[in-house]
Design an enzyme around this catalytic site. Structure first.
Site, PDB file in Angstrom:
ATOM      1  N   THR A 139       0.822  -1.214   0.000  1.00  0.00           N
ATOM      2  CA  THR A 139       0.000   0.000   0.000  1.00  0.00           C
ATOM      3  C   THR A 139       0.853   1.260   0.000  1.00  0.00           C
ATOM      4  O   THR A 139       0.489   2.264  -0.598  1.00  0.00           O
ATOM      5  CB  THR A 139      -0.939  -0.014   1.226  1.00  0.00           C
ATOM      6  OG1 THR A 139      -1.911  -1.024   1.010  1.00  0.00           O
ATOM      7  CG2 THR A 139      -1.664   1.305   1.419  1.00  0.00           C
ATOM      8  N   THR A 194       1.756  -4.581   4.089  1.00  0.00           N
ATOM      9  CA  THR A 194       1.584  -4.988   5.492  1.00  0.00           C
ATOM     10  C   THR A 194       0.969  -6.381   5.630  1.00  0.00           C
ATOM     11  O   THR A 194       1.187  -7.055   6.629  1.00  0.00           O
ATOM     12  CB  THR A 194       0.690  -3.986   6.257  1.00  0.00           C
ATOM     13  OG1 THR A 194      -0.595  -3.954   5.639  1.00  0.00           O
ATOM     14  CG2 THR A 194       1.305  -2.609   6.282  1.00  0.00           C
TER      15      THR A 194
HETATM   16  N1  ASP Z   1      -2.632  -5.257   0.341  1.00  0.00           N
HETATM   17  C1  ASP Z   1      -1.532  -4.456   0.828  1.00  0.00           C
HETATM   18  C2  ASP Z   1      -0.281  -5.314   0.825  1.00  0.00           C
HETATM   19  O1  ASP Z   1      -0.062  -6.054   1.735  1.00  0.00           O
HETATM   20  C3  ASP Z   1      -1.840  -3.947   2.193  1.00  0.00           C
HETATM   21  C4  ASP Z   1      -0.815  -3.016   2.788  1.00  0.00           C
HETATM   22  O2  ASP Z   1       0.295  -2.859   2.325  1.00  0.00           O
HETATM   23  O3  ASP Z   1      -1.151  -2.412   3.833  1.00  0.00           O
HETATM   24  O4  ASP Z   1       0.452  -5.271  -0.109  1.00  0.00           O
END
Ligand code: ASP
Length: 348
Positions: free
Chosen positions: A27, A102
């Site tokens: 993200t 994340t």
């Molecule tokens: N879908 C994203 C990922 O894990 C979520 C994030 O980065 O917060 O790439």
């Protein structure tokens, strides 16, 4: 937590530390548009380049893109790629910051903790809940904190998020929507970042052993979440001949149903007969699995099941994959699984 003088801190040290920033997606690198949150590498680089001059007040930054994925698509191939790159660069920089989604950050950080041992530099994973391109993003703070932490001589593969530093192999994603997204349920935070950085006494600041890179993983693993009414017949579809480990996400201290039609012990016996390891972790993230307390755990132990102790599920899965990947024979697998290899579990 004891406040620690910051050796090599950027504001007092005449020589800037060299920090390698590795981009892998997530993200932090995404953009909001009419179709949702999207990965767009060109836009992302423009946003990041705007931040770099400010980051250069903290360290001499070198940027490299490794891959560009939503972390749901990150797997052992990416772990290998990342591990080999970090290993190759370990002597040419003072620290590495990995920008990562994340969702599976705790898996990648755990996997790399096994694959890359005794690194002479810190490897700090970070990301954000809101893209860096968004005005109300948590990305900037996480990025600045991570780069600052990576200038310190700490020998950890860690996750820096929302003013905390956690050991990677002890971390887990706890919140979908909160900036305070990560936690380390069974191990203290390695550092808390406020006006000063307060480092925990648990943080590794000495490292005498030779660095090792061995990113071999085996994916013939099943994770089974136990729930009331889990019908053992539903497990018949698992091809145990092709499965090397089954990990139960059991109740509480490590219990599973052992009576009547929902008795799971016959399935555990089948696993044992097929030489498939049975590992017991818990649905409760805090404290430790203990198979000695209740009849259910005792029966599991009699059948050879291994306790995951106080490991996170992420560490349990990646450690299992790592040990299987290294083709340990049965007793060596069992010994290594129960041992603390890299700070991922408390000693029994
Ligand atoms: N879908 C994203 C990922 O894990 C979520 C994030 O980065 O917060 O790439």
């Amino acid at each position: 937590m004891s406040p620690v003088q910051r050796p090599g801190s950027c504001s007092t040290h005449p020589v800037m530390k060299k920090i390698l920033l590795l981009q892998t997606g997530g993200t932090i690198a995404m953009h909001f548009d009419s179709s949702g949150v999207q990965l767009q590498s060109n836009k992302w680089l423009n946003v990041l380049y705007k931040e770099i001059p400010e980051l250069r007040q903290i360290a001499d930054i070198e940027l490299e893109s490794v891959f560009f994925e939503d972390s749901s698509d990150v797997n052992q191939t990416h772990w290998k790629q990342l591990a080999e790159l970090i290993f190759e660069r370990r002597n040419s920089c003072d620290g590495i910051v990995v920008l990562h989604g994340t969702d599976t950050m705790a898996y990648t950080a755990s996997a790399l903790s096994f694959a890359l041992q005794n690194l002479p530099i810190p490897v700090i994973f970070t990301g954000s809940q809101v893209p860096l391109s968004n005005i109300r993003s948590d990305a900037r703070r996480n990025l600045v904190n991570s780069v600052e932490l990576a200038t310190h001589p700490i020998f950890e593969i860690a996750i820096c998020f929302n003013d905390h530093l956690f050991r990677g192999s002890r971390s887990t994603k706890m919140s979908i929507g909160d900036f305070d997204a990560f936690s380390s349920p069974n191990f203290p935070a390695l550092a808390d970042i406020g006006i000063k950085i307060r480092f925990s006494d648990e943080i590794r600041t000495v490292n005498h052993a030779e660095a090792v890179c061995s990113p071999l993983f085996d994916d013939t693993v099943h994770v089974i979440k136990v729930f009331p009414n889990l019908n053992p017949e539903m497990l018949d579809c698992i091809n145990l001949e092709r499965t090397n480990a089954v990990i139960f996400e059991a109740f509480g201290i490590g219990n599973i149903p052992i009576k009547g039609r929902y008795n799971l012990l016959p399935f555990v016996e089948k696993c044992r007969d097929q030489k498939c390891h049975v590992i017991v972790n818990s649905q409760a993230p805090y404290d430790s699995v203990d198979l000695t307390q209740y009849s259910s755990g005792q029966e599991l132990e009699k059948l050879g099941a291994l306790s995951a102790g106080d490991m996170t599920m992420e560490a349990t899965i990646t450690k299992t994959m790592y040990l299987l990947g290294h083709k340990f024979e049965d007793s060596a697998f069992r010994r290594s699984f129960l041992k603390n290899l890299t700070g991922e579990r408390s000693e029994i």
